[in-house]
Scaffold this active site. Structure first.
Site, PDB file in Angstrom:
ATOM      1  N   CYS A   1      -0.912   6.623  10.248  1.00 10.12           N
ATOM      2  CA  CYS A   1       0.230   5.955  10.871  1.00 10.12           C
ATOM      3  C   CYS A   1      -0.180   4.641  11.523  1.00 10.12           C
ATOM      4  CB  CYS A   1       0.844   6.888  11.919  1.00 10.12           C
ATOM      5  SG  CYS A   1       2.214   6.173  12.835  1.00 10.12           S
TER       6      CYS A   1
ATOM      7  N   GLU B   1       0.833  -1.198   0.000  1.00  4.17           N
ATOM      8  CA  GLU B   1       0.000   0.000   0.000  1.00  4.17           C
ATOM      9  C   GLU B   1       0.869   1.250   0.000  1.00  4.17           C
ATOM     10  OE1 GLU B   1      -4.217  -1.246   1.988  1.00  4.17           O
ATOM     11  OE2 GLU B   1      -2.645  -0.659   3.410  1.00  4.17           O
TER      12      GLU B   1
END
Length: 343
Positions: free
Chosen positions: A331, A91
């Site tokens: 994150c 990704e």
């Protein structure tokens, strides 16, 4: 055949001239690939048919296959799920700020570090990405969105310094004025802390930014959050940062994911300020993002108190505004969503 995206500028020139083509043909090819996002030699119309046929015999230019694209309804952050040539998936994320676009890219399929708050580590580790696969994330996102990326953060899946050679080579390619043409100071490497590689990075002559994912001020707590800490202690890592700063003079960003009841105590803030004293650092406080680990972020009051302790002790700090959390692009949220093949 060779992946053209694996080659540095000098390597490409050498390959091209060894085939009997003029040196300037390398620049023409790179203009097609990096500026026009063309990865088919047949479309490179300023090359003769003979040259195009010759190049096709020796090189491939594989952009990534898009499997899924998700766009945040909150801030427009876009996450891409790519399939690699061997069927593995990675990704990448495109983040939009006023006046600039930042790409968050991956360096490994999965991650060997296994941070307990990070979804990537839950997938396990499969393999390192090649230089070309790292570079292709930028080209593939730019082609898909029709927009130029100006900033790059090596903060996606994987630990960049455990894929050191390919990471460094990809940075040189993305920075080269005839290739990616991204300013070197607009490129950031994020690491959990591999001491010998941090010192090696200082000697590369690359003016990149460095971010250290610390997440705890003591070995006891960091051992639980970042298992690799059992090999490289907090003290060893911070000593490497000292050497890095002596060699480069550059400030280092400290990333600290705040987790309720784990590393968010006032005593943690005081200890963090203590161990960072004397270093040229800036602390990014990151309230933990939702993952399957079931961890939760501290209260706003606790986060502000943590920041205040750092500031009172002379440590610059900010609370990072996360983007893309609603599409699992923030994150610690990137992961393998499909079955992967073994290396």
């Amino acid at each position: 055949m060779k992946n053209l995206l694996d080659l540095s500028y000098d390597e490409l020139v050498s390959e091209i001239t060894s085939l009997g083509l003029e040196r300037y043909r390398a620049d023409q090819i790179l203009d097609w690939v990096f500026d026009k996002k063309v990865n088919n030699f047949d479309e490179m119309t300023n090359l003769s048919k003979q040259h195009r046929a010759l190049l096709k015999e020796h090189f491939t230019i594989p952009f990534l296959k898009l499997l899924e694209k998700r766009v945040s309804k909150i801030d427009g952050t876009t996450k891409f799920l790519w399939e690699l040539e061997d069927g593995n998936t990675i990704e990448s994320v495109m983040i939009f700020h006023p006046g600039r676009i930042t790409a968050c890219i991956s360096t490994q399929v999965g991650c060997p570090v296994g941070c307990t708050f990070c979804a990537t580590g839950m997938s396990g580790f499969v393999r390192n990405l090649t230089t070309g696969e790292i570079v292709s994330q930028i080209l593939s996102m730019e082609k898909e969105e029709g927009k130029k990326i100006g900033n790059v953060v090596y903060m996606g899946m994987g630990e960049p310094l455990l894929n050191y050679e390919n990471t460094i080579k990809s940075i040189r390619i993305l920075n080269h004025k005839k290739m990616g043409n991204i300013g070197i100071r607009r490129i950031t490497i994020s690491t959990v802390g591999i001491p010998e590689k941090i010192i090696q990075l200082a000697d590369e002559g690359l003016d990149v930014k460095l971010a250290l994912s610390l997440h705890a001020p003591t070995n006891f707590k960091r051992d639980q959050l970042v298992p690799l800490n059992r090999k490289y202690s907090v003290e060893e890592i911070l000593n490497a940062i000292k050497v890095y700063q002596m060699k480069t003079g550059k400030r280092v960003t400290i990333e600290y994911v705040l987790i309720r009841g784990v590393n968010d105590e006032i005593s943690d803030a005081k200890k963090l300020a203590e161990i960072l004293k004397g270093l040229k650092v800036f602390v990014n406080l990151i309230p933990v993002n939702p993952t399957v680990a079931g961890l939760s972020k501290p209260s706003r009051q606790r986060i502000l108190a943590f920041k205040r302790i750092l500031l009172e002790n002379g440590i610059e700090a900010e609370i990072r505004q996360e983007k893309g959390s609603d599409i699992e692009a923030a994150c610690g949220q990137l992961r393998l969503k499909r079955k992967v093949s073994s290396p």
